[in-house]
Design an enzyme around this catalytic site. Structure first.
Site, PDB file in Angstrom:
ATOM      1  N   ALA A  67       0.857  -1.190   0.000  1.00  0.00           N
ATOM      2  CA  ALA A  67       0.000   0.000   0.000  1.00  0.00           C
ATOM      3  C   ALA A  67       0.892   1.239   0.000  1.00  0.00           C
ATOM      4  O   ALA A  67       2.047   1.185   0.423  1.00  0.00           O
ATOM      5  CB  ALA A  67      -0.886  -0.007   1.233  1.00  0.00           C
ATOM      6  N   GLY A 106       0.428  -5.296   0.970  1.00  0.00           N
ATOM      7  CA  GLY A 106      -0.676  -5.273   0.006  1.00  0.00           C
ATOM      8  C   GLY A 106      -0.305  -5.884  -1.313  1.00  0.00           C
ATOM      9  O   GLY A 106      -1.156  -6.411  -2.032  1.00  0.00           O
ATOM     10  N   GLU A 109      -0.889  -9.406  -0.845  1.00  0.00           N
ATOM     11  CA  GLU A 109      -2.335  -9.630  -0.704  1.00  0.00           C
ATOM     12  C   GLU A 109      -3.040  -9.637  -2.059  1.00  0.00           C
ATOM     13  O   GLU A 109      -3.953 -10.426  -2.294  1.00  0.00           O
ATOM     14  CB  GLU A 109      -2.929  -8.584   0.233  1.00  0.00           C
ATOM     15  N   GLU A 129       3.754  -5.286   7.604  1.00  0.00           N
ATOM     16  CA  GLU A 129       2.836  -4.315   8.214  1.00  0.00           C
ATOM     17  C   GLU A 129       3.118  -4.052   9.694  1.00  0.00           C
ATOM     18  O   GLU A 129       3.087  -2.915  10.153  1.00  0.00           O
ATOM     19  CB  GLU A 129       1.393  -4.766   8.049  1.00  0.00           C
TER      20      GLU A 129
HETATM   21  N1  T1G Z   1       4.573   3.560  -0.139  1.00  0.00           N
HETATM   22  C1  T1G Z   1       5.029   4.760  -0.562  1.00  0.00           C
HETATM   23  N2  T1G Z   1       6.308   4.991  -0.926  1.00  0.00           N
HETATM   24  C2  T1G Z   1       7.152   3.932  -0.860  1.00  0.00           C
HETATM   25  C3  T1G Z   1       6.753   2.657  -0.421  1.00  0.00           C
HETATM   26  C4  T1G Z   1       5.390   2.492  -0.060  1.00  0.00           C
HETATM   27  N3  T1G Z   1       4.911   1.325   0.330  1.00  0.00           N
HETATM   28  N4  T1G Z   1       7.831   1.839  -0.472  1.00  0.00           N
HETATM   29  C5  T1G Z   1       8.853   2.580  -0.921  1.00  0.00           C
HETATM   30  N5  T1G Z   1       8.455   3.833  -1.139  1.00  0.00           N
HETATM   31  C6  T1G Z   1       9.294   4.927  -1.656  1.00  0.00           C
HETATM   32  C7  T1G Z   1      10.395   5.309  -0.671  1.00  0.00           C
HETATM   33  O1  T1G Z   1       9.884   6.238   0.286  1.00  0.00           O
HETATM   34  C8  T1G Z   1      11.409   5.925  -1.608  1.00  0.00           C
HETATM   35  O2  T1G Z   1      10.901   7.216  -1.927  1.00  0.00           O
HETATM   36  C9  T1G Z   1      11.297   5.070  -2.859  1.00  0.00           C
HETATM   37  O3  T1G Z   1       9.987   4.454  -2.796  1.00  0.00           O
HETATM   38  C10 T1G Z   1      12.351   3.986  -2.932  1.00  0.00           C
HETATM   39  O4  T1G Z   1      12.265   3.247  -1.692  1.00  0.00           O
HETATM   40  C11 T1G Z   1      -2.912  -3.081   2.843  1.00  0.00           C
HETATM   41  C12 T1G Z   1      -1.527  -1.553   4.475  1.00  0.00           C
HETATM   42  C13 T1G Z   1      10.153  -1.536  -1.353  1.00  0.00           C
HETATM   43  C14 T1G Z   1      11.994  -2.751  -0.149  1.00  0.00           C
HETATM   44  O5  T1G Z   1       6.216  -1.925   3.987  1.00  0.00           O
HETATM   45  O6  T1G Z   1      10.440  -1.794   2.319  1.00  0.00           O
HETATM   46  O7  T1G Z   1       0.695  -2.799   2.266  1.00  0.00           O
HETATM   47  O8  T1G Z   1      12.798   8.568  -0.951  1.00  0.00           O
HETATM   48  O9  T1G Z   1      14.531   4.033  -0.926  1.00  0.00           O
HETATM   49  O10 T1G Z   1      15.883   0.579  -0.496  1.00  0.00           O
HETATM   50  O11 T1G Z   1      -1.978  -4.772   4.146  1.00  0.00           O
HETATM   51  O12 T1G Z   1      11.016   0.828   0.080  1.00  0.00           O
HETATM   52  O13 T1G Z   1      12.758   7.989  -3.406  1.00  0.00           O
HETATM   53  O14 T1G Z   1      11.068   9.612  -2.461  1.00  0.00           O
HETATM   54  O15 T1G Z   1      13.255   2.231   0.342  1.00  0.00           O
HETATM   55  O16 T1G Z   1      15.199  -0.283  -2.823  1.00  0.00           O
HETATM   56  C15 T1G Z   1       3.750  -2.664   3.034  1.00  0.00           C
HETATM   57  C16 T1G Z   1       7.960  -0.517   2.305  1.00  0.00           C
HETATM   58  C17 T1G Z   1       3.001  -1.384   3.214  1.00  0.00           C
HETATM   59  C18 T1G Z   1       7.241  -1.802   1.868  1.00  0.00           C
HETATM   60  C19 T1G Z   1      12.481  -0.777  -1.595  1.00  0.00           C
HETATM   61  N6  T1G Z   1       4.923  -2.433   2.218  1.00  0.00           N
HETATM   62  N7  T1G Z   1       9.051  -0.229   1.403  1.00  0.00           N
HETATM   63  O17 T1G Z   1      13.642  -0.477  -0.870  1.00  0.00           O
HETATM   64  O18 T1G Z   1      14.203   1.769  -1.954  1.00  0.00           O
HETATM   65  S1  T1G Z   1       1.631  -1.576   4.277  1.00  0.00           S
HETATM   66  C20 T1G Z   1       6.087  -2.055   2.791  1.00  0.00           C
HETATM   67  C21 T1G Z   1      10.240  -0.896   1.508  1.00  0.00           C
HETATM   68  C22 T1G Z   1       0.492  -2.456   3.390  1.00  0.00           C
HETATM   69  C23 T1G Z   1      -1.628  -3.692   3.291  1.00  0.00           C
HETATM   70  C24 T1G Z   1      -0.786  -2.761   4.105  1.00  0.00           C
HETATM   71  C25 T1G Z   1      11.311  -0.464   0.568  1.00  0.00           C
HETATM   72  C26 T1G Z   1      11.449  -1.411  -0.632  1.00  0.00           C
HETATM   73  P1  T1G Z   1      11.939   8.438  -2.198  1.00  0.00           P
HETATM   74  P2  T1G Z   1      13.615   2.849  -0.941  1.00  0.00           P
HETATM   75  P3  T1G Z   1      14.831   0.376  -1.538  1.00  0.00           P
END
Ligand code: T1G
Length: 696
Positions: A67, A106, A109, A129
């Site tokens: 998400a 997500g 999911e 999450e």
């Molecule tokens: N949402 C928005 N922006 C995101 C993002 C996300 N989920 N993931 C990464 N970014 C942005 C980050 O801020 C950065 O932005 C750029 O992408 C590159 O990321 C319904 C509710 C995917 C492993 O927890 O673990 O789904 O600084 O520098 O080191 O049940 O990002 O360039 O402007 O980290 O290669 C679950 C979180 C959400 C994944 C990549 N998903 N992200 O790592 O690059 S909750 C996560 C990461 C959810 C559902 C629930 C990592 C990455 P900017 P980065 P990276």
């Protein structure tokens, strides 16, 4: 020909296959336009003439990273991710998800709602999450158990552990691994569905075998390991509902998800997630970093060996210089021990360790052997004259363009640069012990440091998988300056009536892994002692000073390294009776009648001192933004992640309330308790520290 259904989604029909492509750079976060486009595409293809199978794949470096975290806390915009998942699950024709890269939360999911799942070898997946203070909220706690059972789902959903493709296959989360690129894999998977060689089924139609033992075990494990976290137990409750009808389970999951969404821990944990990333946005971010292919390290003590270990583990060859063979032998032993630890942690194998020691590490007693290094990091005794002598010699030896860095914890980088003819190539690289494990690196920018030099420090940090925070020059930079101030507050409380153990217990109850006195024993009390002696000549005579710590050191009690400090260590740590005697004597000398402190008093005073000094660090321009201070305290000083960092935590109290607290304490000690100008500014303008977190 691709038909766009939103800014980031399109579809095409190839023979009997409907291909949906997701393209929301950089990681296909499931932002509103991706959800809307995916829903539209799935619905269009589900009824398109001649389409017998649908395949969904990602065009960025991830299928769907999860998400869009930036949308949390805002009013959800339809379609929600659960609705998208239901539409995919209810598709008239089977949908196969082609997962690759970080496909998390997500993203997983969405894949679980498809009727089949294939993955490219680079897949990393899971339910992170809980690390964000929430739980899977789009069916993950209901559909995963239908494929892998309760126990495996509970482990993934309560820990946030990320797994790779092969484990996902062995668990049954995905059906098979295929070669990319994603579009080719999508067409191949679709063909296998049509040929009947890739089985499809509606996940929601499967049932979950009850497993009450797994549920109890998960709840018990969390109660022991993470008693303060709110989200993980909610994940257990949601998974427990998966043994019932899908619609009821989805409703239960959504209710629990929304409860987590409202928790202060969610706001704090997401703040911490972004803190890791925002700190890289420095004024010098567009400067071209220099190529670092080899590094010299001067000094093979705890820090020098730790730094050398971190460099070796990042694949950088290291030449380590010490004064003599005996010191080099000690350095080699320390590095070997550090690498053995890395092998034990599964970071590398024994052969890799042996290669690093045999081929990538060079030990020398001749500083001239560092002449070819692109970067030299000095990590010698914390004394300005000793360091200045090293920098003077390095300047004469190092090649033109080589960067000279100091690992000093407190000292003035400008004074080190001044003895060189390359002031533009000098900066501080302040590692935290153990340097091969702690993630924080303070990159200290002196007045002449060139932007490329600073940019090189940040690039090196990324290569070392560390979190670099830009710091200006002052005594202690960001972290140690703030630490010194809040440790003074704790020392005053001990003089006034609290025990070191009570202070430790109160701050551990707040969420610190270790209290400040236990940490001091671990680091070595002699370090603080040397620092106090260094600053003695410049100490404000009006400042209240507790001699307790000095007397403990004068007794030769330096903490764990000598078997006793604030605690004794000849068994489980126990309060040191000798320290209690010193405390009583010093209270008597100062005519202090000890008074009682509650845990709340201790936490409030310590945090308020921390916040006040952090506000001064910001006001002095030593840190770029409040979120940078949060990153330092979170990743270098054990500030509890579920509290978000001192600046985030301060916003929960409010500037006006903090000013009232400080003015209340100032009645006892107006010299120590002073309201920082920035706090008055925030109170006057109604702003928060968060309001100051714009890009530097
Ligand atoms: N949402 C928005 N922006 C995101 C993002 C996300 N989920 N993931 C990464 N970014 C942005 C980050 O801020 C950065 O932005 C750029 O992408 C590159 O990321 C319904 C509710 C995917 C492993 O927890 O673990 O789904 O600084 O520098 O080191 O049940 O990002 O360039 O402007 O980290 O290669 C679950 C979180 C959400 C994944 C990549 N998903 N992200 O790592 O690059 S909750 C996560 C990461 C959810 C559902 C629930 C990592 C990455 P900017 P980065 P990276």
């Amino acid at each position: 020909m691709i038909t766009a259904t939103s800014d980031s989604v399109g579809y095409e029909i190839v023979d009997q296959t409907g291909l949906i492509v997701l393209d929301n750079p950089p990681v296909n976060a499931a932002s509103h336009h991706l959800r809307h486009g995916l829903m539209q595409a799935a619905q269009a293809l589900s009824v398109a003439e001649g389409v017998a199978v649908i395949a969904v794949y990602g065009a960025t470096r991830a299928f769907i990273a999860g998400a869009d975290i930036r949308e949390f806390g805002q009013t959800p915009i339809d379609p929600t991710l659960p609705a998208v998942c239901l539409a995919i699950e209810g598709s008239r024709v089977p949908v196969v998800a082609v997962m690759h890269g970080p496909t998390l939360g997500g993203g997983l999911e969405v894949a679980l709602s498809a009727q089949a799942r294939v993955a490219l070898p680079d897949l990393v997946t899971g339910f992170p999450e809980v690390t964000l203070g929430i739980i899977p909220g789009a069916g993950g706690t209901q559909r995963a158990p239908r494929l892998i059972g309760l126990a495996a789902t509970l482990e993934l959903a309560t820990t946030g552990r990320r797994i790779e493709a092969c484990e996902a296959v062995s668990l049954g989360l995905i059906d098979r691994v295929m070669d990319g690129p994603p579009r080719d894999a999508a067409l191949a998977a679709a063909a296998e569905v049509l040929a009947g060689t890739l089985a499809t089924r509606r996940t929601g139609d499967l049932t979950v075998p009850p497993d009450p033992e797994a549920l109890t075990a998960a709840a018990d494990r969390l109660a022991k390991s993470q008693p303060r976290l709110f989200a993980p137990p909610r994940a257990v409750e949601a998974v427990a509902a998966s043994t019932g009808p899908l619609d009821k389970g989805l409703a239960r999951e959504r209710a629990l998800f929304n409860t987590c969404l409202k928790s202060p821990q969610r706001a704090a944990l997401i703040h911490a997630f972004f803190a890791e990333r925002v700190v890289a946005k420095i004024p010098e971010r567009d400067a071209t970093p220099r190529e670092i292919a080899s590094v010299g390290v001067v000094g093979g003590g705890t820090m020098g060996s730790g730094i050398a270990t971190a460099l070796l583990l990042a694949g950088l060859p290291v030449t380590l210089a010490e004064q003599n063979d005996a010191a080099l032998d000690r350095a080699f032993a320390a590095i070997s021990k550090n690498l053995d630890g890395a092998v034990a942690r599964g970071k590398l194998n024994a052969a890799g360790r042996d290669t690093l020691l045999a081929e990538d590490l060079v030990l020398t007693a001749d500083l001239a052997d560092l002449a070819a290094a692109d970067l030299v990091i000095e990590a010698v005794f914390e004394d300005l004259d000793v360091k200045r002598d090293i920098f003077r010699r390095l300047d004469a030896i190092a090649k033109p363009g080589a960067i000279l860095a100091s690992n000093t914890s407190y000292l003035d980088i400008n004074k080190l640069a001044a003895v060189t003819n390359r002031t533009q190539d000098v900066l501080g690289l302040h590692f935290f012990s153990p340097a091969h494990i702690m993630r924080l690196l303070e990159v200290v920018v002196a007045k002449d440091t060139a932007p490329e030099t600073t940019a090189t420090g940040f690039t090196l940090a990324k290569r070392l998988r560390k979190i670099a925070v830009r710091a200006g020059v002052c005594d202690g930079f960001i972290g140690n300056r703030i630490l010194s101030h809040y440790r003074t507050a704790t020392d005053h409380m001990v003089l006034d009536g609290a025990s070191p153990q009570q202070v430790d217990r109160a701050l551990e109850a707040f969420g610190f892994a270790m209290g400040p006195f236990a940490v001091a024993d671990l680091a070595g009390l002699d370090i603080g002692w040397a620092n106090r002696k260094r600053l003695a000549a410049t100490r404000d005579p009006a400042a209240r000073y507790s001699p307790i710590a000095d007397r403990i050191c004068e007794a030769g009690w330096f903490g764990r390294k000598t078997g006793q400090g604030y605690y004794t260590y000849d068994g489980a740590p126990e309060p040191n009776p000798g320290v209690a005697r010193i405390i009583d004597e010093e209270r008597a000398k100062a005519g202090i009648a000890p008074r009682r402190f509650t845990d709340a008093d201790i936490t409030d005073r310590t945090l308020t001192a921390m916040i006040a000094e952090a506000a001064r660090v910001l006001g002095d321009g030593i840190a770029l933004r409040p979120i940078d201070v949060d990153a330092v305290l979170l990743f270098g000083y054990g500030f509890p992640r579920f509290r978000g960092g001192p600046m985030h935590f301060a916003d929960g109290i409010g500037a006006a309330a903090l000013i009232d607290r400080i003015e209340g304490y100032a009645a006892e000690d107006p010299q120590f308790w002073q309201v920082p100008p920035l706090l008055r500014h925030l109170a006057a303008t109604g702003q928060t520290f968060a309001d100051l977190n714009g890009e530097a």
